[in-house]
Enzyme design. Structure first.
Site, mmCIF file in Angstrom:
data_model
loop_
_atom_site.group_PDB
_atom_site.id
_atom_site.type_symbol
_atom_site.label_atom_id
_atom_site.label_comp_id
_atom_site.label_asym_id
_atom_site.label_seq_id
_atom_site.Cartn_x
_atom_site.Cartn_y
_atom_site.Cartn_z
ATOM 1 N N GLY A 149 -19.055 -2.009 35.106
ATOM 2 C CA GLY A 149 -17.948 -2.380 36.023
ATOM 3 C C GLY A 149 -18.613 -1.854 37.253
ATOM 4 N N ASP A 159 -3.865 -5.199 38.147
ATOM 5 C CA ASP A 159 -4.780 -6.045 38.219
ATOM 6 C C ASP A 159 -4.872 -7.038 36.817
ATOM 7 O OD1 ASP A 159 -7.293 -6.989 39.249
ATOM 8 O OD2 ASP A 159 -8.400 -5.367 38.180
#
Length: 503
Positions: A38, A166
């Site tokens: 990520g 998120d």
């Protein structure tokens, strides 16, 4: 000590496969293959050193110790998502499961002079973003079920003083062993909105504006306000719109966060007309409209009525069934763990048109040979100018039969056992297509054109087949050819039967 907040985090140098990591509880973990990365960390498959398993059931997420997101996620699991707490909640609420990944441990390790923080989680399956990319959108029933499952998760984490912040398809993953279960992962942006029971105050800060994933983030986040419970349920509403229609009204403005904020404000202020006008004609989204209207009326520190929201998404109270990720065009097959083995290359490279049984494979080869013979008859010049492709022994034998029969020009044959009507192996069949499987055409018959004074037109149907052969008046050269080809055919038939027997 918590790491200092930075605008950008460095991606760590990968650790070598097989490295042993010791967590804080004394458990030892062996790093497997790296399966993802990520903006701040890496994700590896992991194995307990005392229980090696080919099907890795754990993953390790790691980052540099000075980074922040993994630290935030770790604190969330330690404070709000312990296994015993989740199980107690499931029993109290009479749920079949709760979509929060299982946390196993954490620790620190060193590599090349750098300190790494890591945490061990249960392994999950494919994320919904990949399925969304393949489909372009989900069925309405699937979208509503996903919304209900996420409301279960949000209610739990909100009761434990946290918000996710998120929510998006990339952070929703299916269970590794049961693809009908969906989990909300990645708590790197989770926020403790109500520490010790004291809700954060509403305060706008333009310096922190537009935080989160721009497509789905809440209006509060656009204004730089700390996330709250209404932020999470608002984000979920935008996600459900995207999952249902495959798009959002502001997706062409993502380079301009202020324009996205304005579009979201207009959408919520003008409900229900804004959604009904924007949605494709003929689509039904009344549940999502009612959901967004309820969310828009929440105050910053209001506690959402989760049961009411679930009732809006499922007004008839229909029991939740399997998740179906498909469209009118195609159906997405979610693989089972047997097809997800990470250290078995054969499992991931299995051809789509491979059949399990031996007999269909043989029929497939014979049908391909028959098609090649038909192409040679219809386009001889093209085949002669094209380089010959390598052939297997079975194909060569079929070509030899064709040559023998064409030279003798005296026999009429019916299709052999290779042309049975129940065959499902169409030549060059693409098994990934949803087209109906068509039956192969029957093999061409070899017609006999009478020449000379031979009076037999159908030797197979004649009751005196072999006597007629020996009574024919033939030249010595022709007799030699007949005997030669007869012996050749007999030998070839023996080889064919032996080959079929041992296949």
């Amino acid at each position: 000590m918590a790491p200092r907040r930075k605008e950008k985090y460095k991606l760590p140098v990968p650790l070598p496969e097989g490295k042993i990591l010791d967590d804080m509880e004394g458990n030892r973990w062996a790093l497997g293959k790296m399966i993802g990365s990520g903006g701040f960390g890496l994700i590896y498959l992991a194995f307990p050193t005392n229980k090696p398993n080919k099907d890795a059931r754990h993953v390790i997420k790691l980052e540099y110790q000075e980074n922040g997101p993994l630290f935030s996620e770790l604190k969330f699991y330690q404070r709000a998502a312990k296994r015993e707490c989740i199980q107690k909640w499931i029993q109290q609420r009479k749920l079949d499961y709760l979509g929060i990944p299982v946390f196993y441990g954490f620790g620190l390790t060193d590599f090349k002079g750098r300190s790494y923080r890591f945490m061990v989680m249960e392994r999950l399956g494919i994320d919904l973003q990949k399925l969304l990319d393949q489909n372009g959108g989900f069925k309405k029933l699937t979208v509503l079920q996903l919304g209900i499952r996420m409301l279960d998760v949000l209610e739990y984490i909100h009761e434990n003083e946290y918000v996710h912040g998120d929510i998006k398809a990339a952070n929703l993953l299916l269970d590794f062993t049961n693809p009908d279960r969906v989990y909300l992962a990645d708590y790197g942006l989770s926020y403790r909105y109500c520490p010790n029971g004291n809700h954060k105050q509403y305060q706008e800060d333009p310096r922190k504006g537009h935080n989160g994933t721009i497509e789905f983030t809440s209006l509060d986040a656009h204004k730089g306000v700390a996330p709250s419970r209404r932020s999470d349920v608002e984000i979920l509403g935008y996600c459900m719109l995207h999952w249902l229609f495959g798009k959002l009204p502001w997706e062409a403005k993502l380079d301009d966060p202020v324009a996205v904020q304005t579009a979201k404000t207009n959408l919520l202020d003008e409900l229900p007309e804004s959604v009904l006008k924007w949605a494709p004609s003929g689509s039904s989204c009344s549940e999502l409209v009612k959901y967004l209207m309820y969310v828009h009326n929440l105050a910053y520190d209001d506690k959402p009525d989760y049961q009411k929201l679930k009732k809006i998404l499922n007004p008839d109270g229909v029991p939740l069934g399997p998740l179906e990720f498909s469209t009118k065009v195609q159906s997405v097959h979610v693989r089972t763990p047997a097809q997800q083995k990470v250290d078995s290359p054969k499992a991931t490279r299995k051809p789509a048109n491979e059949f399990p049984a031996k007999f269909p494979k043989k029929v497939h080869r014979e049908t391909r040979a028959r098609q090649r013979e038909e192409q040679e008859d219809s386009q001889p010049t093209m085949l002669q100018s094209r380089p010959a492709a390598p052939e297997n022994s079975r194909t060569r034998k079929i070509h030899e039969y064709s040559d023998i029969f064409s030279e003798m020009q005296s026999l009429q044959q019916t299709p052999s056992y290779m042309s049975f009507q129940g065959s499902y192996c169409k030549p060059y069949l693409d098994c990934t297509r949803r087209d109906p499987i068509r039956k192969p055409r029957s093999l061409p018959r070899y017609r006999h054109t009478p020449t000379g004074n031979l009076g037999v037109t159908d030797l197979e149907s004649s009751p005196r087949f072999w006597p007629a052969i020996f009574q024919l008046t033939l030249s010595e050269e022709t007799k030699a050819d007949v005997y030669y080809y007869g012996i050749t055919i007999f030998c070839l038939l023996i080889f064919v039967f032996l080959a079929l027997y041992f296949l």
